[in-house]
Design an enzyme around this catalytic site. Structure first.
Site, PDB file in Angstrom:
ATOM      1  CB  THR A  56     -44.635  -5.602 -10.945  1.00  0.00           C
ATOM      2  OG1 THR A  56     -46.113  -5.471 -11.031  1.00  0.00           O
ATOM      3  CG2 THR A  56     -44.090  -6.349 -11.954  1.00  0.00           C
ATOM      4  CB  ILE A  57     -39.415  -6.409  -8.725  1.00  0.00           C
ATOM      5  CG1 ILE A  57     -37.955  -5.785  -8.470  1.00  0.00           C
ATOM      6  CG2 ILE A  57     -39.287  -7.705  -9.494  1.00  0.00           C
ATOM      7  CD1 ILE A  57     -36.969  -6.729  -7.915  1.00  0.00           C
ATOM      8  CB  SER A  58     -39.282  -1.653 -12.001  1.00  0.00           C
ATOM      9  OG  SER A  58     -40.183  -0.901 -11.310  1.00  0.00           O
ATOM     10  CB  SER A  87     -38.625  -6.088  -4.208  1.00  0.00           C
ATOM     11  OG  SER A  87     -37.901  -5.156  -5.010  1.00  0.00           O
ATOM     12  CD  GLU A 113     -45.713  -1.649  -0.721  1.00  0.00           C
ATOM     13  OE1 GLU A 113     -44.758  -1.355  -1.894  1.00  0.00           O
ATOM     14  OE2 GLU A 113     -46.819  -2.127  -1.025  1.00  0.00           O
ATOM     15  CG  ASP A 146     -51.689   6.265   1.243  1.00  0.00           C
ATOM     16  OD1 ASP A 146     -51.127   6.503   0.079  1.00  0.00           O
ATOM     17  OD2 ASP A 146     -53.066   6.773   1.221  1.00  0.00           O
ATOM     18  N   GLY A 147     -48.166   5.968   0.782  1.00  0.00           N
ATOM     19  CA  GLY A 147     -47.343   6.644   0.230  1.00  0.00           C
ATOM     20  C   GLY A 147     -47.506   8.024  -0.637  1.00  0.00           C
TER      21      GLY A 147
HETATM   22  N1  SAH Z   1     -39.943  -0.337  -6.870  1.00  0.00           N
HETATM   23  C1  SAH Z   1     -40.605  -1.267  -6.568  1.00  0.00           C
HETATM   24  C2  SAH Z   1     -41.878  -1.365  -7.202  1.00  0.00           C
HETATM   25  C3  SAH Z   1     -43.107  -2.021  -6.732  1.00  0.00           C
HETATM   26  S1  SAH Z   1     -44.602  -1.841  -7.590  1.00  0.00           S
HETATM   27  C4  SAH Z   1     -39.706  -2.785  -6.712  1.00  0.00           C
HETATM   28  O1  SAH Z   1     -39.164  -2.878  -7.903  1.00  0.00           O
HETATM   29  O2  SAH Z   1     -39.856  -3.668  -6.226  1.00  0.00           O
HETATM   30  C5  SAH Z   1     -45.393  -0.547  -6.811  1.00  0.00           C
HETATM   31  C6  SAH Z   1     -45.337  -0.679  -5.476  1.00  0.00           C
HETATM   32  O3  SAH Z   1     -46.299   0.454  -5.056  1.00  0.00           O
HETATM   33  C7  SAH Z   1     -46.145  -1.975  -5.090  1.00  0.00           C
HETATM   34  O4  SAH Z   1     -45.658  -2.711  -4.195  1.00  0.00           O
HETATM   35  C8  SAH Z   1     -47.498  -1.389  -4.355  1.00  0.00           C
HETATM   36  O5  SAH Z   1     -47.899  -2.357  -3.335  1.00  0.00           O
HETATM   37  C9  SAH Z   1     -47.265   0.099  -4.030  1.00  0.00           C
HETATM   38  N2  SAH Z   1     -48.257   1.110  -3.829  1.00  0.00           N
HETATM   39  C10 SAH Z   1     -49.342   1.263  -4.581  1.00  0.00           C
HETATM   40  N3  SAH Z   1     -50.065   2.354  -3.999  1.00  0.00           N
HETATM   41  C11 SAH Z   1     -49.525   2.610  -2.754  1.00  0.00           C
HETATM   42  C12 SAH Z   1     -49.675   3.551  -2.001  1.00  0.00           C
HETATM   43  N4  SAH Z   1     -50.865   4.334  -2.019  1.00  0.00           N
HETATM   44  N5  SAH Z   1     -48.778   3.744  -1.078  1.00  0.00           N
HETATM   45  C13 SAH Z   1     -47.870   2.953  -0.832  1.00  0.00           C
HETATM   46  N6  SAH Z   1     -47.379   2.051  -1.774  1.00  0.00           N
HETATM   47  C14 SAH Z   1     -48.333   2.046  -2.819  1.00  0.00           C
END
Ligand code: SAH
Length: 229
Positions: A56-58, A87, A113, A146-147
């Site tokens: 989701t985009i915040s 995004s 991401e 992996d973030g």
């Molecule tokens: N700030 C972004 C938020 C996207 S939602 C925006 O506004 O577009 C959160 C994101 O975290 C998603 O895209 C999801 O795929 C990502 N995510 C979830 N777990 C993750 C992980 N372990 N490592 C990297 N990204 C992750």
């Protein structure tokens, strides 16, 4: 952004009373959210929108709020990590906050991401929004990975934004904070709260709970792919 839409965004922000700083407003105005959503008709709504792959985009007011908390650490030349960059919208905003075109001082924004399709899409979004040169020069880096592990080789970071809720505080990200540095991170499962993590000049770490939120989880890629659209 159309002026009418911009006014709507301004009004929404005013309503929530969340944008207090001119720097945040100016940076957000330079990034056109229409390039970062799936349905451009909803681009200027102050609500989160699905961007596919369980992400989701915040809402703009939420992004503004997050940036506001990180602002003392967002200076020209700063290094910033955006975990769960989705995004790419926030990476664009952060780029303008750490880059001073007049003096030529450029900071670095790393977006990480774990869904490769989103990484590719976010790069296209940033390019369509005029940030191709920043990507080509490495001032913005969009990384598939992996973030939860961060990206140590590009750190330490003056500011870390986490856009998905971690079940527990990821120590790797705390370790990658600069001295001084600040992280804005949602933590929790059924109930979540934003935690502000501060590291001081001596490396002492303190945590402060800010407010309750509801974010998508910071999780495994395989798990997220079972979570629907
Ligand atoms: N700030 C972004 C938020 C996207 S939602 C925006 O506004 O577009 C959160 C994101 O975290 C998603 O895209 C999801 O795929 C990502 N995510 C979830 N777990 C993750 C992980 N372990 N490592 C990297 N990204 C992750």
């Amino acid at each position: 952004m159309h002026r009418r839409d911009q006014r709507r965004v301004d009004r929404q922000h005013g309503k929530h009373g969340l944008i207090s700083s001119d720097r945040v407003q100016a940076a957000m105005k330079r990034v056109d959210r229409a390039h970062y959503v799936r349905n451009p008709h909803e681009a200027y709504e102050d609500s989160p929108q699905r961007i596919g792959h369980g992400a989701t985009i915040s809402a703009p007011h939420m992004h503004a709020h997050a940036v506001e908390y990180l602002l003392p650490f967002l200076r020209p030349g700063s290094r910033v990590l955006d975990v769960g960059s989705g995004s790419g919208y926030l990476c664009g905003v952060l780029h303008y906050l750490v880059t001073d075109l007049d003096s030529g001082v450029t900071g670095t924004v790393v977006g990480i991401e774990h869904i490769p399709e989103l990484v590719e899409w976010s790069e296209g979004n940033l390019r369509r929004d005029g940030l191709g040169a920043a990507l080509d020069s490495g001032n913005i880096k969009m990384i598939a990975g992996d973030g939860r592990q961060g990206l140590a080789e590009a750190g330490p970071y003056h500011a870390i934004h986490v856009g998905a809720a971690a079940p527990t505080m990821p120590q790797a990200l705390v370790d990658q904070l600069a001295r001084p540095g600040r992280m804005f991170i949602p933590v929790g499962e059924d109930t979540q709260a934003i935690i502000q993590v501060d590291k001081d000049l001596d490396g002492n770490v303190t945590q402060k709970e800010l407010f309750d939120v509801m974010y998508v989880p910071l999780t495994d890629q395989a798990k997220q792919r079972t979570m629907g659209p």
